[in-house]
Write a protein that holds these residues in place. Structure first.
Motif: not given
Length: 183
Positions: A118-120, A164-166, A170-179
């Motif tokens: 997602s960070m791409i 878009t970077g933000i 957010i998606i990366a953090i959701i996948l890691m912490f609130a999947n």
């Protein structure tokens, strides 16, 4: 065996033979590498800004301090997507919250890969921010008396470009912490 469907099922079944923690660590390693691909954007954007600064200084060397200031400020903002990607990579590397999650190892592993991928999404904002920095640098070279107005406009445009970077962060953090895939 015939067709792609069997290959995919065979591959998934093979993956599931690994210990869950090993699968998560492997997915995390892939995610870390994928996240760092986002560094392409800042590299391009900052290179463009530096090139425009060099061009502007070549035309008006007496304004080199102002031109360099604008270039450095703009290039620093263009680096934010790379920094966000680095943060995600470091979280996956040193304090990976997914390792302690229980559930289907394949989903957790795919989440780690997805967080990195997602960070791409930060490539685009960084290139755009670098372009804005380059054009602002060019403008200050031509009209140094308008530096504050030009910088203000550049920063506003770069802030909007960063969204878009933000979103990627957010998606990366959701996948890691609130999947939401894990119940």
């Amino acid at each position: 065996m015939g067709g792609t469907g069997n290959f995919i099922l065979d591959f998934i079944n093979w993956l599931l033979t690994f210990e869950t923690k090993d699968l998560i660590l492997a997915g995390s390693a892939i995610g870390i590498g994928a996240a760092m691909i986002a560094g392409i954007g800042p590299g391009i954007g900052q290179g463009y800004a530096a090139g425009k600064a060099a061009e502007a200084v070549g035309k008006t060397p007496e304004n080199s301090r102002q031109i360099t200031f604008v270039m450095l400020l703009g290039a620093a903002v263009a680096e934010t997507s790379g920094i966000l990607a680095l943060v995600i990579a470091l979280i996956l590397l040193f304090s990976n919250p997914l390792i302690t999650v229980t559930g289907v190892g394949l989903i957790i592993s795919a989440s780690a890969i997805g967080a990195g991928l997602s960070m791409i999404g930060g490539i685009g904002p960084a290139i755009g921010q670098g372009y804005a920095a380059g054009k602002a640098t060019e403008a200050v070279g031509k009209r140094p008396n308008y530096q504050s107005t030009i910088v203000r406009t550049m920063i506003l445009g770069q802030a909007v470009a960063q969204t878009t970077g933000i979103y990627s962060l957010i998606i990366a953090i959701i996948l890691m912490f609130a999947n939401p895939f894990l119940t």
